[in-house]
Design a protein around this motif. Structure first.
Motif, PDB file in Angstrom:
ATOM      1  N   PRO A   1      -4.331  35.896   2.047  1.00  0.00           N
ATOM      2  CA  PRO A   1      -5.793  35.865   1.935  1.00  0.00           C
ATOM      3  C   PRO A   1      -6.319  34.433   1.988  1.00  0.00           C
ATOM      4  O   PRO A   1      -5.818  33.544   1.310  1.00  0.00           O
ATOM      5  CB  PRO A   1      -6.058  36.493   0.566  1.00  0.00           C
ATOM      6  CG  PRO A   1      -4.826  37.290   0.263  1.00  0.00           C
ATOM      7  CD  PRO A   1      -3.698  36.535   0.879  1.00  0.00           C
TER       8      PRO A   1
ATOM      9  N   SER B   1      -9.979  34.039   2.095  1.00  0.00           N
ATOM     10  CA  SER B   1     -11.239  34.129   1.370  1.00  0.00           C
ATOM     11  C   SER B   1     -11.451  35.566   0.947  1.00  0.00           C
ATOM     12  O   SER B   1     -10.987  36.500   1.610  1.00  0.00           O
ATOM     13  CB  SER B   1     -12.414  33.651   2.227  1.00  0.00           C
ATOM     14  OG  SER B   1     -12.632  34.525   3.315  1.00  0.00           O
ATOM     15  N   GLN B   2     -12.155  35.727  -0.190  1.00  0.00           N
ATOM     16  CA  GLN B   2     -12.440  37.052  -0.709  1.00  0.00           C
ATOM     17  C   GLN B   2     -13.548  36.940  -1.754  1.00  0.00           C
ATOM     18  O   GLN B   2     -13.864  35.846  -2.225  1.00  0.00           O
ATOM     19  CB  GLN B   2     -11.198  37.692  -1.319  1.00  0.00           C
ATOM     20  CG  GLN B   2     -10.565  36.903  -2.444  1.00  0.00           C
ATOM     21  CD  GLN B   2      -9.285  37.565  -2.962  1.00  0.00           C
ATOM     22  OE1 GLN B   2      -9.295  38.724  -3.375  1.00  0.00           O
ATOM     23  NE2 GLN B   2      -8.193  36.823  -2.908  1.00  0.00           N
TER      24      GLN B   2
ATOM     25  N   ALA C   1     -12.753  39.685  -6.838  1.00  0.00           N
ATOM     26  CA  ALA C   1     -11.565  40.347  -6.297  1.00  0.00           C
ATOM     27  C   ALA C   1     -10.296  39.620  -6.734  1.00  0.00           C
ATOM     28  O   ALA C   1     -10.309  38.424  -7.051  1.00  0.00           O
ATOM     29  CB  ALA C   1     -11.637  40.402  -4.774  1.00  0.00           C
TER      30      ALA C   1
ATOM     31  N   TRP D   1      -7.169  40.158  -4.856  1.00  0.00           N
ATOM     32  CA  TRP D   1      -6.207  40.503  -3.812  1.00  0.00           C
ATOM     33  C   TRP D   1      -5.275  39.320  -3.562  1.00  0.00           C
ATOM     34  O   TRP D   1      -5.732  38.205  -3.292  1.00  0.00           O
ATOM     35  CB  TRP D   1      -6.951  40.890  -2.538  1.00  0.00           C
ATOM     36  CG  TRP D   1      -6.056  41.333  -1.412  1.00  0.00           C
ATOM     37  CD1 TRP D   1      -4.975  42.140  -1.501  1.00  0.00           C
ATOM     38  CD2 TRP D   1      -6.189  40.987  -0.037  1.00  0.00           C
ATOM     39  NE1 TRP D   1      -4.409  42.330  -0.278  1.00  0.00           N
ATOM     40  CE2 TRP D   1      -5.138  41.634   0.647  1.00  0.00           C
ATOM     41  CE3 TRP D   1      -7.091  40.213   0.677  1.00  0.00           C
ATOM     42  CZ2 TRP D   1      -4.972  41.511   2.015  1.00  0.00           C
ATOM     43  CZ3 TRP D   1      -6.924  40.104   2.047  1.00  0.00           C
ATOM     44  CH2 TRP D   1      -5.874  40.745   2.711  1.00  0.00           C
TER      45      TRP D   1
ATOM     46  N   PHE E   1      -9.030  48.509  -1.956  1.00  0.00           N
ATOM     47  CA  PHE E   1     -10.159  47.588  -2.076  1.00  0.00           C
ATOM     48  C   PHE E   1     -11.305  48.270  -2.819  1.00  0.00           C
ATOM     49  O   PHE E   1     -11.879  49.246  -2.327  1.00  0.00           O
ATOM     50  CB  PHE E   1     -10.621  47.123  -0.693  1.00  0.00           C
ATOM     51  CG  PHE E   1      -9.635  46.237   0.001  1.00  0.00           C
ATOM     52  CD1 PHE E   1      -9.707  44.861  -0.124  1.00  0.00           C
ATOM     53  CD2 PHE E   1      -8.616  46.783   0.778  1.00  0.00           C
ATOM     54  CE1 PHE E   1      -8.790  44.032   0.516  1.00  0.00           C
ATOM     55  CE2 PHE E   1      -7.701  45.971   1.423  1.00  0.00           C
ATOM     56  CZ  PHE E   1      -7.784  44.590   1.279  1.00  0.00           C
TER      57      PHE E   1
ATOM     58  N   GLU F   1     -16.381  40.601   1.828  1.00  0.00           N
ATOM     59  CA  GLU F   1     -15.538  40.343   2.997  1.00  0.00           C
ATOM     60  C   GLU F   1     -14.252  39.641   2.577  1.00  0.00           C
ATOM     61  O   GLU F   1     -14.278  38.660   1.829  1.00  0.00           O
ATOM     62  CB  GLU F   1     -16.293  39.482   4.003  1.00  0.00           C
ATOM     63  CG  GLU F   1     -15.496  39.196   5.274  1.00  0.00           C
ATOM     64  CD  GLU F   1     -16.318  38.480   6.328  1.00  0.00           C
ATOM     65  OE1 GLU F   1     -15.801  37.499   6.913  1.00  0.00           O
ATOM     66  OE2 GLU F   1     -17.479  38.886   6.550  1.00  0.00           O
ATOM     67  N   TYR F   2     -13.147  40.158   3.085  1.00  0.00           N
ATOM     68  CA  TYR F   2     -11.825  39.614   2.813  1.00  0.00           C
ATOM     69  C   TYR F   2     -11.238  39.101   4.130  1.00  0.00           C
ATOM     70  O   TYR F   2     -11.102  39.865   5.083  1.00  0.00           O
ATOM     71  CB  TYR F   2     -10.893  40.679   2.240  1.00  0.00           C
ATOM     72  CG  TYR F   2     -11.346  41.294   0.935  1.00  0.00           C
ATOM     73  CD1 TYR F   2     -10.711  40.985  -0.267  1.00  0.00           C
ATOM     74  CD2 TYR F   2     -12.409  42.210   0.906  1.00  0.00           C
ATOM     75  CE1 TYR F   2     -11.119  41.564  -1.472  1.00  0.00           C
ATOM     76  CE2 TYR F   2     -12.819  42.790  -0.284  1.00  0.00           C
ATOM     77  CZ  TYR F   2     -12.178  42.473  -1.467  1.00  0.00           C
ATOM     78  OH  TYR F   2     -12.578  43.040  -2.649  1.00  0.00           O
TER      79      TYR F   2
ATOM     80  N   TYR G   1      -7.972  37.043   6.041  1.00  0.00           N
ATOM     81  CA  TYR G   1      -6.556  36.736   5.829  1.00  0.00           C
ATOM     82  C   TYR G   1      -5.951  36.209   7.116  1.00  0.00           C
ATOM     83  O   TYR G   1      -6.520  36.348   8.211  1.00  0.00           O
ATOM     84  CB  TYR G   1      -5.796  37.956   5.317  1.00  0.00           C
ATOM     85  CG  TYR G   1      -5.854  39.168   6.223  1.00  0.00           C
ATOM     86  CD1 TYR G   1      -4.858  39.412   7.166  1.00  0.00           C
ATOM     87  CD2 TYR G   1      -6.898  40.083   6.137  1.00  0.00           C
ATOM     88  CE1 TYR G   1      -4.898  40.514   7.990  1.00  0.00           C
ATOM     89  CE2 TYR G   1      -6.961  41.190   6.958  1.00  0.00           C
ATOM     90  CZ  TYR G   1      -5.949  41.416   7.881  1.00  0.00           C
ATOM     91  OH  TYR G   1      -5.991  42.524   8.705  1.00  0.00           O
TER      92      TYR G   1
ATOM     93  N   THR H   1      -9.647  40.615   9.104  1.00  0.00           N
ATOM     94  CA  THR H   1     -10.760  40.728   8.166  1.00  0.00           C
ATOM     95  C   THR H   1     -10.889  42.172   7.687  1.00  0.00           C
ATOM     96  O   THR H   1     -10.767  43.110   8.477  1.00  0.00           O
ATOM     97  CB  THR H   1     -12.094  40.302   8.813  1.00  0.00           C
ATOM     98  OG1 THR H   1     -11.964  38.992   9.352  1.00  0.00           O
ATOM     99  CG2 THR H   1     -13.218  40.315   7.790  1.00  0.00           C
TER     100      THR H   1
END
Length: 205
Positions: A110, A112-113, A117, A119, A135, A140-141, A143, A154
């Motif tokens: 990852p 950004s998240q 979160a 994750w 999730f 927005e995640y 990786y 994403t």
């Protein structure tokens, strides 16, 4: 001799009769369309009511259901230097499953998240197997695969996501279109007859 002279009583009578017939055809068509639309709307409301009752009943009976909704599964393949699909949009509570299908080692890191979160992705490099994560937090995640720059993916978690329209809505039913076409054809035929009788039917012999 002018067959279209204004003082021809027969021509005027024929014209009035034809106009009245055309107006009556339009009125009948409009009434039929309105009735058909009301019937279909009523059927839709009944169906929607049944669906809502059934769904609400199922949700009430299911004590283990996800209160956020979702609960489905989305699959992403990890091939040789690609994620497929690169971007997915899911509802909260959806489980995303990544499956390694290539021959090269990759990971899921990852980048950004959302702030709430937690994750962690799959930092280990592997070339075979599966990894899944549910999730729940909206946002927005992003990786990436560490050894392969440009191999990015994403996951967007959106309550309105996960359900795309299957096609354009049917604005006018087929039966209504058939009725409209028949009405137009009838009006054209009526006006044609009116013109014919006005031109030839009122002539003095």
């Amino acid at each position: 001799m002018n067959p279209l002279k204004d003082d021809d009583p027969l021509s005027r009578r024929v014209f009035l009769v034809g106009t009245a017939a055309g107006a009556a055809a339009v009125g009948v068509s409009a009434t039929a369309l309105a009735q058909e639309d009301d019937e279909e709307n009523g059927d839709d409301e009944d169906e929607n009511g049944d669906d809502e009752d059934e769904e609400n009943g199922d949700e009430e009976d299911d004590g283990d259901g996800d209160e956020n909704g979702g609960g489905g599964t989305e699959h992403i393949e990890i091939g040789d230097n690609y994620y497929e699909p690169e971007s997915v949009t899911v509802e909260p509570g959806t489980t995303v499953v990544w499956e390694w299908v290539g021959d090269i080692d990759h990971n899921i890191n990852p980048t950004s998240q959302p702030d709430d979160a937690d994750w962690e992705g799959h930092p280990d490099l592997i070339s075979d197997g599966e990894y899944e994560f549910t999730f729940d937090v909206e946002g927005e995640y992003a990786y990436t695969c560490d050894p392969h720059p440009g191999m990015d993916g994403t996951v967007v978690v959106d309550p309105d996501g996960g359900g795309a329209a299957e096609g354009p809505a049917e604005v006018v039913p087929d039966a209504a279109w058939t009725l409209v076409i028949a009405t137009v054809a009838g009006m054209v035929s009526t006006l044609s007859l009116v013109y014919f009788f006005m031109r030839y039917g009122g002539e003095s012999q």
